[in-house]
Design a protein around this motif. Structure first.
Motif, short mmCIF file in Angstrom:
data_model
loop_
_atom_site.label_atom_id
_atom_site.label_comp_id
_atom_site.label_asym_id
_atom_site.label_seq_id
_atom_site.Cartn_x
_atom_site.Cartn_y
_atom_site.Cartn_z
N GLY A 88 -16.30 -55.36 -21.47
CA GLY A 88 -15.32 -56.11 -21.08
C GLY A 88 -15.54 -55.93 -19.38
O GLY A 88 -15.35 -57.00 -18.67
N MET A 89 -15.64 -54.75 -19.03
CA MET A 89 -15.80 -54.72 -17.42
C MET A 89 -17.22 -55.55 -16.86
O MET A 89 -16.78 -56.03 -15.85
CB MET A 89 -16.21 -53.21 -17.09
N ASP A 185 -7.43 -62.10 -17.21
CA ASP A 185 -7.95 -61.09 -18.32
C ASP A 185 -6.78 -61.12 -19.57
O ASP A 185 -5.76 -60.83 -19.15
CB ASP A 185 -8.00 -59.66 -17.58
N SER A 207 -12.33 -58.08 -22.90
CA SER A 207 -12.84 -57.07 -23.49
C SER A 207 -12.85 -57.37 -25.11
O SER A 207 -11.86 -57.24 -25.80
CB SER A 207 -12.08 -55.86 -23.20
N THR A 209 -14.29 -55.53 -27.18
CA THR A 209 -14.12 -54.14 -27.65
C THR A 209 -12.85 -53.91 -28.21
O THR A 209 -12.60 -53.24 -29.19
CB THR A 209 -14.40 -53.04 -26.63
N LYS A 210 -12.02 -54.76 -28.05
CA LYS A 210 -10.50 -54.41 -28.58
C LYS A 210 -10.29 -55.25 -29.76
O LYS A 210 -10.91 -55.02 -30.60
CB LYS A 210 -9.65 -54.76 -27.41
C1 LIG Z 1 -10.46 -52.46 -22.44
C2 LIG Z 1 -10.04 -53.17 -21.28
C3 LIG Z 1 -10.97 -53.94 -20.18
C4 LIG Z 1 -12.35 -53.41 -20.31
O1 LIG Z 1 -13.28 -53.57 -21.20
P1 LIG Z 1 -14.46 -52.56 -21.65
O2 LIG Z 1 -14.91 -53.27 -23.13
O3 LIG Z 1 -13.91 -51.41 -22.16
O4 LIG Z 1 -15.39 -52.56 -20.72
C5 LIG Z 1 -10.47 -54.87 -19.43
N1 LIG Z 1 -9.27 -55.41 -19.26
C6 LIG Z 1 -8.41 -54.73 -20.41
C7 LIG Z 1 -7.19 -55.50 -20.31
C8 LIG Z 1 -8.72 -53.92 -21.36
O5 LIG Z 1 -7.97 -53.58 -22.29
#
Ligand SMILES: *Cc1c(COP(=O)(O)O)cnc(C)c1O
Length: 396
Positions: A88-89, A185, A207, A209-210
């Motif tokens: 996400g970053m 975001d 991201s 990942t979430k």
């Molecule tokens: C986790 C998150 C990020 C960063 O994402 P990564 O996948 O950890 O790099 C950015 N913005 C929000 C709101 C997040 O919850």
């Protein structure tokens, strides 16, 4: 993009969009775990390097499995184009860096994910970019900051961890008048419950990942926007600086999109139940959930969101000591700074995710020592409220 699939309804698109079967006719999406591609002729290679044909050349630029994930997410978001990133970053950093140069000005909501705050407050100024933070809920502050020209606006809504909202449509209008590209975001809302592009934003970042992975397996991110913006700004930066997503992670993410709606709808319904249960509890000073009528921006939440998400933030009475007791007493809910997972996860923002913020700024955002953020998972709601009940009892 799979135009043949875009007329279909959302649930159908999530299992069908981006599916390009190989000659083997596999049912599920194939995993192309490869970095390179061969050309059929020297002339084809020449044309590829001139950008005259649409063949895969090298996985830093594109890979069929990554394309599947990108097309499926674009179909969900209603975006013309998507590029997947390693994290996400990487998505957020690239969406800013691809369009900024020294002398430009960036206006950002101060309620940002920690690493996003770091990019805006520490990295961009080193490169001669002027950055201004505003309180995201304060439209007068946005208006003042955007009375001067700006190149980009970055915001997060709902924000982490206090679930404050930014009025995306109002800020986008002011930002456009100032000449800025609006980047949202959208992690907490997920693509299901908020469509920043329809509200007037230019670029959406995730991201993955979430909630998109949703099972705590892979890192990933995504940038979505118009074909024009992506081709002019994002693609040249992406191809040459290399934040690309791994094909394996893209395969996991594409398959996860098939169940995103089922998972996030269930998690959000449970989050609403948990928030209502917490609001009745004596040990609680405050519950934050955008779906509750007592959320300070509930009217805005109903206007710009179609669902309220899987995160619930609470403030226990008794400050850090009580909060730590609650966290250490959980039997089902795990302690983790991650979110959007099938497993419920809780964290203490003041000492973890937001510990690097100056104390006054942290308190001004409402992140007191009693605040606990819960990412509600797929467990039975009664097991979660029973776990909260025993943890709150242990702390009192
Ligand atoms: C986790 C998150 C990020 C960063 O994402 P990564 O996948 O950890 O790099 C950015 N913005 C929000 C709101 C997040 O919850």
């Amino acid at each position: 993009m799979t135009s043949a699939k875009t007329g279909l309804r959302r649930a159908t698109r999530m299992v069908r969009a981006g599916l390009h079967r190989s000659p083997n006719n596999e049912t599920a999406e194939a995993l192309y775990l490869n970095s390179g591609f061969v050309f059929n002729s020297a002339a084809e290679a020449e044309a590829a390097f001139k950008g005259e044909n649409d063949v895969y050349m090298y996985a830093r630029y594109g890979n069929p499995t990554v394309t599947t994930f990108e097309e499926r997410l674009a179909a969900l978001e209603g975006a013309q184009m998507c590029r997947a990133t390693a994290t996400g970053m990487a998505a957020i950093f690239a969406s800013l860096a691809c369009q900024l140069k020294s002398g430009d000005r960036v206006v950002a909501a101060r309620e940002l994910f920690g690493s996003c705050h770091h990019i805006v407050s520490k990295i961009l100024p080193k490169w001669g970019v002027e950055t201004v933070f505003v309180k995201g809920t304060d439209l007068a502050a946005w208006e003042a900051a955007l009375s001067k020209p700006a190149k980009a606006v970055l915001l997060e809504s709902p924000s982490n961890p206090m679930l404050d909202l930014v009025d995306v449509a109002a800020v986008a209008e002011m930002a456009h008048a100032a000449g800025a590209t609006v980047i949202v975001d959208n992690v907490f809302a997920t693509p299901l419950y908020q469509s920043p592009l329809a509200l007037g934003a230019d670029v959406v970042v995730y991201s993955a990942t979430k909630h998109i992975d949703g099972h705590g397996r892979c890192l990933g991110g995504a940038v979505l926007g118009s074909t024009d913006w992506m081709n002019e700004h994002f693609i040249p930066f992406y191809r040459n600086t290399g934040p690309s997503m791994s094909p394996f992670n893209a395969w996991v993410m594409a398959k996860s999109l098939e169940t995103l709606e089922l998972r996030v709808d269930r998690m959000s319904a449970t989050a609403a139940t948990v928030a209502d249960w917490l609001a009745e509890h004596d040990g609680i000073a405050q519950v934050r959930y955008p779906g509750r009528a007592d959320h300070p921006q509930h009217a805005l939440a109903k206007r710009q969101m179609t669902g309220f998400g899987s995160l619930v933030t609470l403030e226990v009475k008794g400050g850090k000591e009580s909060a730590f007791k609650v966290l250490d007493s959980f039997g089902v809910i795990d302690l983790s700074n991650n979110l959007g997972d099938a497993k419920s996860l809780a964290c203490h923002p003041a000492t973890t995710t937001h510990s690097k913020l100056p104390v006054e700024e942290r308190l001004d955002c409402g992140i007191t020592d009693g605040v606990i953020r819960i990412s509600v998972g797929l467990e039975h709601p009664d097991d979660l409220t029973e776990d909260l009940a025993q943890a709150l009892a242990a702390a009192s």
